[in-house]
Design an enzyme around this catalytic site. Structure first.
Site, PDB file in Angstrom:
ATOM      1  N   ASN A 192       0.726  -1.229  -0.083  1.00 23.39           N
ATOM      2  CA  ASN A 192       0.032  -0.071  -0.233  1.00 23.39           C
ATOM      3  C   ASN A 192       0.795   1.239   0.066  1.00 23.39           C
ATOM      4  O   ASN A 192       1.665   1.562   1.033  1.00 23.39           O
ATOM      5  CB  ASN A 192      -0.854   0.026   1.169  1.00 23.39           C
ATOM      6  N   GLY A 203      -4.410   2.913   2.118  1.00 21.07           N
ATOM      7  CA  GLY A 203      -4.467   1.894   2.862  1.00 21.07           C
ATOM      8  C   GLY A 203      -3.158   1.793   3.805  1.00 21.07           C
ATOM      9  O   GLY A 203      -2.987   0.913   4.776  1.00 21.07           O
ATOM     10  N   GLN A 204      -2.158   2.474   3.128  1.00 17.44           N
ATOM     11  CA  GLN A 204      -0.795   2.632   4.063  1.00 17.44           C
ATOM     12  C   GLN A 204      -0.984   3.137   5.527  1.00 17.44           C
ATOM     13  O   GLN A 204      -1.506   4.508   5.515  1.00 17.44           O
ATOM     14  CB  GLN A 204       0.362   3.248   3.346  1.00 17.44           C
ATOM     15  N   SER A 205      -0.616   2.539   6.588  1.00 13.55           N
ATOM     16  CA  SER A 205      -0.830   3.101   7.962  1.00 13.55           C
ATOM     17  C   SER A 205       0.630   3.058   8.560  1.00 13.55           C
ATOM     18  O   SER A 205       0.839   3.807   9.491  1.00 13.55           O
ATOM     19  CB  SER A 205      -1.609   2.012   8.674  1.00 13.55           C
ATOM     20  N   HIS A 247       6.882  -1.640   2.985  1.00 10.19           N
ATOM     21  CA  HIS A 247       6.446  -3.025   3.475  1.00 10.19           C
ATOM     22  C   HIS A 247       5.252  -3.771   2.411  1.00 10.19           C
ATOM     23  O   HIS A 247       4.863  -3.026   1.939  1.00 10.19           O
ATOM     24  CB  HIS A 247       6.077  -3.111   4.853  1.00 10.19           C
ATOM     25  N   HIS A 253       2.830  -6.983   1.888  1.00 14.41           N
ATOM     26  CA  HIS A 253       2.075  -7.897   2.682  1.00 14.41           C
ATOM     27  C   HIS A 253       1.883  -9.299   1.916  1.00 14.41           C
ATOM     28  O   HIS A 253       1.693  -9.240   0.670  1.00 14.41           O
ATOM     29  CB  HIS A 253       0.739  -7.579   2.580  1.00 14.41           C
TER      30      HIS A 253
HETATM   31  P1  AMP Z   1      -0.526  -1.160   6.151  1.00 14.04           P
HETATM   32  O1  AMP Z   1      -1.646  -0.606   6.808  1.00 14.04           O
HETATM   33  O2  AMP Z   1      -0.259  -1.519   4.696  1.00 14.04           O
HETATM   34  O3  AMP Z   1       0.583   0.167   6.325  1.00 14.04           O
HETATM   35  O4  AMP Z   1       0.226  -2.226   7.055  1.00 14.04           O
HETATM   36  C1  AMP Z   1       0.730  -2.273   8.076  1.00 14.04           C
HETATM   37  C2  AMP Z   1       0.545  -3.573   8.752  1.00 14.04           C
HETATM   38  O5  AMP Z   1       1.550  -3.504   9.795  1.00 14.04           O
HETATM   39  C3  AMP Z   1      -0.790  -3.777   9.204  1.00 14.04           C
HETATM   40  O6  AMP Z   1      -1.299  -5.064   8.477  1.00 14.04           O
HETATM   41  C4  AMP Z   1      -0.577  -4.036  10.863  1.00 14.04           C
HETATM   42  O7  AMP Z   1      -1.356  -5.199  11.305  1.00 14.04           O
HETATM   43  C5  AMP Z   1       0.855  -4.518  10.883  1.00 14.04           C
HETATM   44  N1  AMP Z   1       1.435  -4.252  11.838  1.00 14.04           N
HETATM   45  C6  AMP Z   1       1.412  -3.232  12.991  1.00 14.04           C
HETATM   46  N2  AMP Z   1       2.090  -3.206  14.078  1.00 14.04           N
HETATM   47  C7  AMP Z   1       2.665  -4.630  13.793  1.00 14.04           C
HETATM   48  C8  AMP Z   1       3.437  -5.035  14.609  1.00 14.04           C
HETATM   49  N3  AMP Z   1       4.241  -4.813  16.012  1.00 14.04           N
HETATM   50  N4  AMP Z   1       4.252  -6.401  14.436  1.00 14.04           N
HETATM   51  C9  AMP Z   1       3.510  -6.853  13.477  1.00 14.04           C
HETATM   52  N5  AMP Z   1       2.837  -6.254  12.611  1.00 14.04           N
HETATM   53  C10 AMP Z   1       2.337  -5.224  12.755  1.00 14.04           C
END
Ligand code: AMP
Ligand code: ZN
Length: 121
Positions: free
Chosen positions: A94, A100-102, A107, A109
């Site tokens: 993302n 949808g990037q948070s 990274h 998925h």
């Molecule tokens: P995105 O929303 O594409 O930026 O994906 C971020 C991902 O990081 C989400 O799927 C979260 O569930 C995952 N995430 C957040 N914190 C952690 C953590 N401490 N360990 C593993 N995954 C995490």
């Protein structure tokens, strides 16, 4: 924004790389790390990151070409390790909030273990 701090100082995934936050590692080498997603969206949900901080794929430059290539090649390696040969999976990155990037550390998925629909939501 944390002005004055290096931009990756409080980055969640940089903290995972540094071991400040625990993770369930699936694959690691000197330049990348793969670990289980904390909130899995499929029976198998792994996050693959470069150890080097890049905000997203959008920020990637020509000089990252080898790193990005090796991350791509880590994907079938992870697939074989977790799923064996000839299994299906989906890889998503993302780029930006709207997509949808948070977490703003590049990274991918890696998702498997169920049927996926298209288009994604
Ligand atoms: P995105 O929303 O594409 O930026 O994906 C971020 C991902 O990081 C989400 O799927 C979260 O569930 C995952 N995430 C957040 N914190 C952690 C953590 N401490 N360990 C593993 N995954 C995490
Ligand atoms: Zn980072």
């Amino acid at each position: 924004m944390n002005k004055g701090l290096p931009k990756n100082k409080n980055c969640l995934f940089c903290r995972i790389v540094r071991g400040e936050i625990p993770s369930q590692k699936v694959l690691e080498n000197k330049e990348l790390l793969a670990f289980k997603d904390i909130n899995p969206q499929a029976p198998i949900h792994v996050i693959i990151i470069p150890k080097k901080h890049l905000d997203s794929l959008s920020g990637a430059e020509e000089k990252e070409i080898a790193l990005l290539g090796r991350i791509q090649l880590a994907i079938p390696e992870i697939a074989e390790k977790l799923l064996g040969k000839n299994s299906d999976y989906r890889v998503v990155t993302n780029c930006g909030e709207e997509a949808g990037q948070s977490v703003f550390h590049l990274h991918y998925h890696f998702l498997a273990g169920r049927r996926f629909t298209w288009p994604p939501g």
